[in-house]
Design a protein around this motif. Structure first.
Motif, mmCIF file in Angstrom:
data_model
loop_
_atom_site.group_PDB
_atom_site.id
_atom_site.type_symbol
_atom_site.label_atom_id
_atom_site.label_comp_id
_atom_site.label_asym_id
_atom_site.label_seq_id
_atom_site.Cartn_x
_atom_site.Cartn_y
_atom_site.Cartn_z
ATOM 1 N N GLY A 27 0.819 -1.212 0.000
ATOM 2 C CA GLY A 27 0.000 0.000 0.000
ATOM 3 C C GLY A 27 0.852 1.261 0.000
ATOM 4 N N TYR A 64 -14.415 12.275 -6.132
ATOM 5 C CA TYR A 64 -15.779 12.789 -6.308
ATOM 6 C C TYR A 64 -15.818 14.308 -6.109
ATOM 7 C CZ TYR A 64 -15.911 12.486 -1.156
ATOM 8 O OH TYR A 64 -15.634 12.623 0.179
ATOM 9 N N CYS A 69 -10.650 16.987 3.018
ATOM 10 C CA CYS A 69 -10.476 16.370 4.339
ATOM 11 C C CYS A 69 -11.380 17.058 5.361
ATOM 12 C CB CYS A 69 -9.022 16.432 4.777
ATOM 13 S SG CYS A 69 -8.311 18.084 4.805
ATOM 14 N N GLU A 118 -0.768 -5.857 -7.049
ATOM 15 C CA GLU A 118 -1.694 -6.257 -5.984
ATOM 16 C C GLU A 118 -1.183 -7.524 -5.289
ATOM 17 O OE1 GLU A 118 -5.674 -6.928 -7.298
ATOM 18 O OE2 GLU A 118 -6.375 -7.287 -5.245
HETATM 19 C C1 LIG Z 1 -13.230 10.647 1.416
HETATM 20 C C2 LIG Z 1 -12.393 10.403 2.626
HETATM 21 C C3 LIG Z 1 -11.987 11.465 3.422
HETATM 22 C C4 LIG Z 1 -11.195 11.242 4.551
HETATM 23 N N1 LIG Z 1 -10.826 12.315 5.313
HETATM 24 C C5 LIG Z 1 -10.057 12.098 6.404
HETATM 25 C C6 LIG Z 1 -9.669 13.186 7.238
HETATM 26 O O1 LIG Z 1 -9.999 14.341 7.008
HETATM 27 N N2 LIG Z 1 -8.913 12.911 8.327
HETATM 28 C C7 LIG Z 1 -8.522 11.639 8.634
HETATM 29 O O2 LIG Z 1 -7.828 11.441 9.634
HETATM 30 N N3 LIG Z 1 -8.882 10.589 7.858
HETATM 31 C C8 LIG Z 1 -9.634 10.787 6.768
HETATM 32 N N4 LIG Z 1 -10.004 9.721 5.990
HETATM 33 C C9 LIG Z 1 -9.517 8.370 6.304
HETATM 34 C C10 LIG Z 1 -8.342 8.019 5.378
HETATM 35 O O3 LIG Z 1 -8.607 6.795 4.795
HETATM 36 C C11 LIG Z 1 -7.043 8.028 6.145
HETATM 37 O O4 LIG Z 1 -6.847 9.316 6.671
HETATM 38 C C12 LIG Z 1 -5.782 7.718 5.352
HETATM 39 O O5 LIG Z 1 -5.809 8.274 4.072
HETATM 40 C C13 LIG Z 1 -5.553 6.225 5.300
HETATM 41 O O6 LIG Z 1 -4.286 5.972 4.763
HETATM 42 P P1 LIG Z 1 -3.811 4.475 4.573
HETATM 43 O O7 LIG Z 1 -2.475 4.537 3.933
HETATM 44 O O8 LIG Z 1 -3.946 3.731 5.843
HETATM 45 O O9 LIG Z 1 -4.884 3.820 3.585
HETATM 46 P P2 LIG Z 1 -5.276 4.174 2.099
HETATM 47 O O10 LIG Z 1 -5.101 5.592 1.816
HETATM 48 O O11 LIG Z 1 -6.609 3.552 1.869
HETATM 49 O O12 LIG Z 1 -4.192 3.393 1.229
HETATM 50 C C14 LIG Z 1 -4.183 1.987 1.113
HETATM 51 C C15 LIG Z 1 -3.404 1.617 -0.128
HETATM 52 O O13 LIG Z 1 -3.216 0.203 -0.167
HETATM 53 C C16 LIG Z 1 -3.452 -0.266 -1.473
HETATM 54 N N5 LIG Z 1 -3.832 -1.675 -1.368
HETATM 55 C C17 LIG Z 1 -4.912 -2.187 -0.736
HETATM 56 N N6 LIG Z 1 -4.927 -3.539 -0.846
HETATM 57 C C18 LIG Z 1 -3.821 -3.866 -1.541
HETATM 58 C C19 LIG Z 1 -3.272 -5.116 -1.980
HETATM 59 N N7 LIG Z 1 -3.862 -6.293 -1.692
HETATM 60 N N8 LIG Z 1 -2.117 -5.101 -2.688
HETATM 61 C C20 LIG Z 1 -1.486 -3.938 -2.975
HETATM 62 N N9 LIG Z 1 -1.965 -2.722 -2.586
HETATM 63 C C21 LIG Z 1 -3.113 -2.696 -1.884
HETATM 64 C C22 LIG Z 1 -4.563 0.636 -1.985
HETATM 65 O O14 LIG Z 1 -4.619 0.645 -3.404
HETATM 66 C C23 LIG Z 1 -4.142 1.982 -1.412
HETATM 67 O O15 LIG Z 1 -3.278 2.683 -2.269
HETATM 68 C C24 LIG Z 1 -10.808 9.920 4.879
HETATM 69 C C25 LIG Z 1 -11.248 8.846 4.103
HETATM 70 C C26 LIG Z 1 -12.034 9.083 2.995
HETATM 71 C C27 LIG Z 1 -12.491 7.895 2.176
#
Ligand SMILES: Cc1cc2nc3c(=O)[nH]c(=O)nc-3n(C[C@H](O)[C@H](O)[C@H](O)COP(=O)(O)OP(=O)(O)OC[C@H]3O[C@@H](n4cnc5c(N)ncnc54)[C@H](O)[C@@H]3O)c2cc1C
Length: 521
Positions: A27, A64, A69, A118
């Motif tokens: 990820g 969208y 945030c 993936e």
């Molecule tokens: C619209 C929206 C607004 C948000 N606003 C906020 C906010 O204001 N403040 C806040 O704290 N949080 C917010 N969030 C929560 C947000 O998800 C987190 O803040 C943060 O972006 C999560 O980061 P992450 O790296 O954990 O996950 P993600 O950003 O979801 O990244 C996960 C990555 O893993 C990859 N992946 C998944 N499965 C696999 C696999 N099997 N193999 C390879 N790659 C894979 C995906 O493609 C992705 O790139 C928001 C969420 C959404 C949906």
């Protein structure tokens, strides 16, 4: 000045995966990037596997209209990479997406990312003491596996009878169809969560008609957004410490929310009064107002902030439907009231603002532990659980970022990610220093930790606020949220705690005793 989305330089798509690497990070969202940057600084050997063809996770996928945030950007960003150029208090998606790309590029980790890779399965190979991975770009093995696959990454589409028969266009907010023009269409929006509230005003203004299917009314507060002036930005860029002060001020004001959310949920009644005044002011029609009035304690579901959501719902081309959906027909959505009276709502397009698979993350089906069972199977008899939301008994050398009970209802998840990454780096350092082959948390420690969390969560508004939310799993257990202040989490994860782990020496050194201080081999 807003920074435009930049094309990203990357390794050639044909670049092979190594057959073995010390560390795999899965990820490339905030979590995967934070881990990658820290490990690069440590001089560790690693590769990032990303299933998409670009980095950014949430901020790549959610394009969208209106996406931004809901935690101020000075806090919703890495502490080690402050951005003086945020143009809004709550930045639009494009700025956050660019920020992530720029930060990755500046840290020099782009060549370490393999896109379109993936991870389909990861199995612990006890004989070799390593993870064997199958990916979309071939197999590889790794000594350490770090999952940064995201809590809000896999769109959830409700299982509605007849949905497959729908003749029009359907899509989820996280996979927005920009090629689908809403002009003149009858659009159904299903869901009233944090994403829907942002895109609903845009859909309303484009569509001929919009029906909003609402299961539960959200609490909505005024959005205190503002532009960040050129002068302010100049100050952040040129006056040392200024941005840190701004970040601290936001941090502490957000932490105070925990008093209401987790310690004294009754205080939320006062905030409810403010929210109801806002509803009254923005929605003159008493019938509509009644539909939009929530009936649970504010905070139980994510508190939403918007100045444009209610006004959009008062427009003549909008209908808010509160009866449940029972069926989808080729050209309509059917609802039924308590007496079973069915109503057909003709629609051309269905947009799902129905959130994500949070308490049943898909990654849990793809990871097989020491006993040959998947994470999902491990969690099926209890609930999702881990030690510090990062390590799981039975899954050696696996570290989950933003794992169970690390979500937040009040502030930036980046704070939790950075705390976990620091802890993880310390753990990896200790493993290396002591020549440890594998570690996993002690089950008794993990169970005690989770019993304490669940006890602490009992009195919070998320558990006791009288609503059903995605914070709770099907057993009603809150497996997503951290129950208290984020500085408590930071404190607990200040140092990797070897006494909480079982450590085993590398196979070729089995005759030697285990090396981690205070740990039984
Ligand atoms: C619209 C929206 C607004 C948000 N606003 C906020 C906010 O204001 N403040 C806040 O704290 N949080 C917010 N969030 C929560 C947000 O998800 C987190 O803040 C943060 O972006 C999560 O980061 P992450 O790296 O954990 O996950 P993600 O950003 O979801 O990244 C996960 C990555 O893993 C990859 N992946 C998944 N499965 C696999 C696999 N099997 N193999 C390879 N790659 C894979 C995906 O493609 C992705 O790139 C928001 C969420 C959404 C949906």
């Amino acid at each position: 000045m807003a920074v435009r989305a930049e094309a990203i330089e990357r390794e050639p798509i044909a670049a092979d995966l190594p057959s073995h690497v010390d560390i795999v990070i899965v990820g490339s969202g905030f979590a995967g990037l934070a881990a990658a940057i820290a490990l690069a600084t440590e001089g560790r050997e690693f590769v990032v596997l990303e299933k998409a063809s670009d980095l950014g996770g949430t901020w790549r996928d959610n394009s969208y209209p209106g996406c931004e945030c809901d935690v101020p950007s000075h806090l919703y960003s890495f502490s080690f990479a402050p951005n003086p150029d945020w143009t809004q208090a709550f930045s639009p998606r494009e700025e956050i997406y660019d920020y992530l790309k720029r930060t990755a590029r500046d840290a020099g980790i782009l060549p370490r990312i393999r896109f379109d890779a993936e991870v389909r399965s990861a199995r612990w190979d006890a004989g070799e003491q390593r993870w064997q991975l199958e990916t979309a770009r071939g197999p590889l093995s790794a000594n350490i596996l770090i999952s940064g696959t995201g809590g809000l990454s896999e769109p959830a589409i409700p299982n509605i009878p007849g949905l497959e028969s729908f003749a029009g266009t359907t899509f989820h907010s996280a996979t927005w169809r920009h090629d689908h023009d809403l002009t003149g269409k009858r659009v159904a929006v299903i869901g009233t969560g944090a994403s829907a509230i942002q895109f609903v005003p845009h859909v309303q203004s484009a569509a001929a008609h919009m029906t909003l299917f609402q299961r539960t009314a959200p609490w909505v507060l005024p959005r205190r957004d503002r532009s960040i002036s050129r002068l302010e930005r100049w100050i952040y860029r040129h006056i040392p410490g200024a941005q840190r002060v701004a970040r601290s001020a936001i941090y502490w004001s957000r932490e105070t929310w925990i008093v209401g959310f987790a310690m004294k949920p009754d205080i939320m009644r006062f905030v409810e009064k403010q929210a109801l005044r806002f509803l009254h002011k923005q929605v003159p029609d008493p019938v509509l107002r009644k539909k939009l009035r929530p009936h649970y304690r504010l905070g139980c579901k994510r508190v939403l902030m918007s100045n444009t959501y209610y006004p959009a719902l008062t427009q003549p081309n909008v209908h808010v439907e509160t009866d449940p959906i029972v069926e989808v027909l080729p050209e309509a959505i059917v609802t039924a009231d308590a007496e079973g009276n069915r109503v057909e709502h003709p629609v051309d397009t269905i947009i799902f603002g129905t959130g994500f698979h949070v308490t049943d993350p898909p990654v849990a089906e793809r990871v097989w532990g020491r006993d040959g069972r998947t994470l999902r199977e491990h969690w099926s008899s209890t609930s999702m659980s881990a030690l510090h939301g990062i390590a799981i008994a039975g899954f050696p050398n696996l570290f989950f970022l933003v794992g169970p009970n690390t979500g937040l209802g009040h502030t930036s998840i980046v704070l939790m990610i950075e705390a976990q990454v620091r802890y993880l780096v310390d753990g990896l350092r200790q493993m290396k220093r002591h020549g440890v082959g594998e570690i996993e948390p002690r089950l008794d420690v993990q169970d005690l930790y989770n019993a304490r969390l669940q006890k602490d969560l009992q009195k919070t508004v998320w558990n006791a606020g009288g609503c059903a939310s995605w914070y709770l799993d099907e057993r009603g257990r809150n497996t997503t949220l951290w129950p208290t202040f984020t500085f408590m989490f930071r404190k607990e994860l200040h140092r990797f705690d070897p006494a909480n782990y079982e450590a085993r020496p590398p196979h070729h050194e089995r005759s030697h005793a285990s090396q981690l201080r205070g740990v039984n081999a």
